[in-house]
Design a protein around this motif. Sequence first.
Motif, PDB file in Angstrom:
ATOM      1  N   VAL A  61      53.380  21.109  60.702  1.00  0.00           N
ATOM      2  CA  VAL A  61      52.179  21.761  60.825  1.00  0.00           C
ATOM      3  C   VAL A  61      52.262  23.299  61.159  1.00  0.00           C
ATOM      4  N   CYS A  62      51.719  24.036  60.263  1.00  0.00           N
ATOM      5  CA  CYS A  62      51.684  25.659  60.448  1.00  0.00           C
ATOM      6  C   CYS A  62      50.344  26.102  60.900  1.00  0.00           C
ATOM      7  N   VAL A  63      50.010  26.723  61.942  1.00  0.00           N
ATOM      8  CA  VAL A  63      48.725  27.238  62.497  1.00  0.00           C
ATOM      9  C   VAL A  63      48.848  28.509  62.829  1.00  0.00           C
ATOM     10  N   ASN A  64      47.725  29.357  62.528  1.00  0.00           N
ATOM     11  CA  ASN A  64      48.054  30.707  62.832  1.00  0.00           C
ATOM     12  C   ASN A  64      46.583  30.893  63.468  1.00  0.00           C
ATOM     13  N   TYR A  65      46.588  31.463  64.806  1.00  0.00           N
ATOM     14  CA  TYR A  65      45.395  31.546  65.383  1.00  0.00           C
ATOM     15  C   TYR A  65      45.437  33.118  66.251  1.00  0.00           C
ATOM     16  N   GLN A  66      44.456  34.013  65.796  1.00  0.00           N
ATOM     17  CA  GLN A  66      44.716  35.399  66.439  1.00  0.00           C
ATOM     18  C   GLN A  66      45.922  36.067  66.508  1.00  0.00           C
ATOM     19  N   LEU A  94      47.773  40.694  70.487  1.00  0.00           N
ATOM     20  CA  LEU A  94      46.644  40.350  70.122  1.00  0.00           C
ATOM     21  C   LEU A  94      45.823  41.548  69.202  1.00  0.00           C
ATOM     22  N   PRO A  95      45.036  41.174  68.236  1.00  0.00           N
ATOM     23  CA  PRO A  95      44.518  42.028  67.348  1.00  0.00           C
ATOM     24  C   PRO A  95      43.310  42.672  68.020  1.00  0.00           C
TER      25      PRO A  95
END
Length: 816
Positions: A61-66, A94-95
């Motif tokens: 499972v690949c997840v990208n958050y901020q 962090l963006p």
Amino acid sequence: MFKRVGLIVGAVLLSTLLLGYVFRLPLLQWAIAPELKKAGVTLNCLDFSITSELNIHADKVCVNYQNQQLQLTDITANTKRVDIKNAVLMVNPLPKSDNANQLAKNLDLALPLNRPLISIKQLVVKSDELNKPLKISILEPELNKFSVTGDINASATLAANKISGQFMINDTFLKQLLNTENTSIADVNFNTQQAFSFDGIDLELNGDISSQFAHTSEQCQFNVLTTGKLVTHFNLNSQVLMLNTDLLNNNITLTSSCTELIPPSEYAGFVSNQVPLDWQLKLPQSIRLEGSDLNVPAINLVSEGDKQFNILITDTALNIKSPLENLQTNLSARISTPDINNFSVNAQLVGTAIKGDYAVALESLPEFVPATANGLSLSGYFDLSEFIDSKPVGLINAKLTLNSVDAFDISAVQYQGDLTAKMDKQLNAEVTLTQQLKSAENKEFKATDISNTLTANANLGVGELFAELTAKTSIKAVNSPDIKLNNIKVESTGLQSRALKATHHVFVNDVELVVNHHVSSQAHPFEVIIPEQSVLPLNTFINQFEPLAQLTKGEFNGYISGDVNLQNASFNMDVSHASALYNNYLANDLNSAFSGEYNSGKLNVKPTTFSLNEFRAGAIVKAIEGQWQVNNNTALINDVKGSVFGGEFSLDTYTVGKPNQVANVKFENIDASKLVTLDDKSGIVLTGRLAGSLPVHFDSGKIEIIDGSLFSQGTGNLKITNNAAFDSVMQQQQELQPVLGLLTNLDIQKLNSSVALKNDGWLKLEVNLQGYNKAEQQQVNFNYNHEENVFTLLRALRLSDEITQKVEQQYSQKGN
């Protein structure tokens, strides 16, 4: 019929399930991914299957958050547990938020009453800020209670409105956490156990810290030991970080070998003796960091032992992104050691401006200073701005007092100095130094009541530096075995660029001089201008060498030029209408204009004429003229002529100061009546003209006339009337009356006499007198020996001379 329909429906459902399983991934991307994206979560990969035990198994499972990337592998989930074998979290910056004003909110977690428990066998956290990846394991033994082991040991409890727990960190974790090449981190021992709580807005930490830092540089070891409690509070909305540090004990220790790092010099020993080895750092109750603005109420660094250092920094505020531009702080330092009575400084720093005061007190100077002094006190103040990136604007003041000081073979008493330096925004600088000194002396001189003020003005802008100098100096007296000077005043102006050009207006004992000089690395030319002025102020100098000598009138002027480095000078002097007294001798109207030079210790004056209208010493000498010169420090007087006793005299040459010499004095056409008949009451009258030659011998301070002669020029006459001594001899020795009677009125045909003068003043004359007495019509040949102390005679004659009145008049005018 129903059986067929049931088979058909079953077949459709089975086909649907088979198709749904075969196309599960596209269906998830189509159905679930858009919903996750609304929450800011990007699902990059997902692959799962259903095991024979009806568990859901996901390979990845690949997840990208901020911009944070999480990858889970080998996941098994059912209604009771979710087991994750491996997880990798990539932590990135962090963006930037599009809504910078968005505030955090208190936690309001919708926690289900029942859900599968989560466990992660290994979670690897990677970041560019970490020295190496962080590895931990996460276990949820009870619902919403987690245990973390591995590189970090922690426990956490998840509630609807708070996350709380505790964690432990040691130096091993720090070495792994910090990305630095500083090898001194290996000398850190660090342990802390912190309780934490987070409600979505505020993060609080509270726990014990034990830290020991050791750093070795060459042979010096630097140790810092910190123990105690630290309370930390951070607010996400205000971005305020608060640290409560007053319960921390901070001890700093230096090894004795650290003093060996002081560069070898004459003052290294003194400095090393003043440096304490044990210190305490006291931190304030709260340190506040809001964004990049740091506020520290107080930091106190205190030494331990007999070397007392107390450094206090208060009310510090700065921006950590640009600390020098926005720094505000107050500094106070107090130092007292066995060698330093007191040292204190107070300063207030605001940005690039600093102001404050300082004071230093010492009983005596350190041994390395090439001077000795007692009772030293130094104090002052300063007010500067723009001193970091450009030239400082403002002023600095220093006041120095010394009870006594000995330096360079000079001893001074009660010194006071005041120095002020200031500069404005146009870079115009001014330095003023005012000094006062009760007395200064060495083996050769002593000066009293000295005061001096020196001012320098310059512009420090682009271009060559030019400094305008002004100075005023006054000295009450300068005394030496050779000379005494009083009331010395000097007013100076100058210009300093590549070289120094200066002019000094000097008054010494009321004698006026103007001195100009030019100092450079190659030469030091100078000139001295002596304006025309009265000779009377010179009496102060003359009386020190000849107390009985005194100038009564006249003027003088002159000009001297030369080079100090080359030790040469040339000069022109003019003395006019000068008159002088020496004891009861009087010289009137001396005139002489002369020039010469000084080179390599040798003084030379060109042959110069002089004239003296009158010289009185019992006998009156008039219209004196002659030449004088100086040849390699030796003064010569020659070709002297004058009028005396109605005739003329001449002197061939005389060398001043030469121990053994003969000066020939000649007389011509001397009026015998003025030479012999000095006393009108003597009854002896001699007429005619005389000439003579007197070889004056100088021998080691003794003056004698040897083989001198006196003779007549032409005829003359001798008359003796009413002379008590002569009449007494005539009465007592009647047998001599015929002979002596021939002398009462004698026409002199020839007179010859030898002259001898001893050093003690006794004059011996051997006189041969040849003449004719008309009354007796008899030729006379008379031989006479006469001895008399000339010095006594001249003193007696001077008593009746008009010189007496002049002496009394001149001395009464001077108050002597």
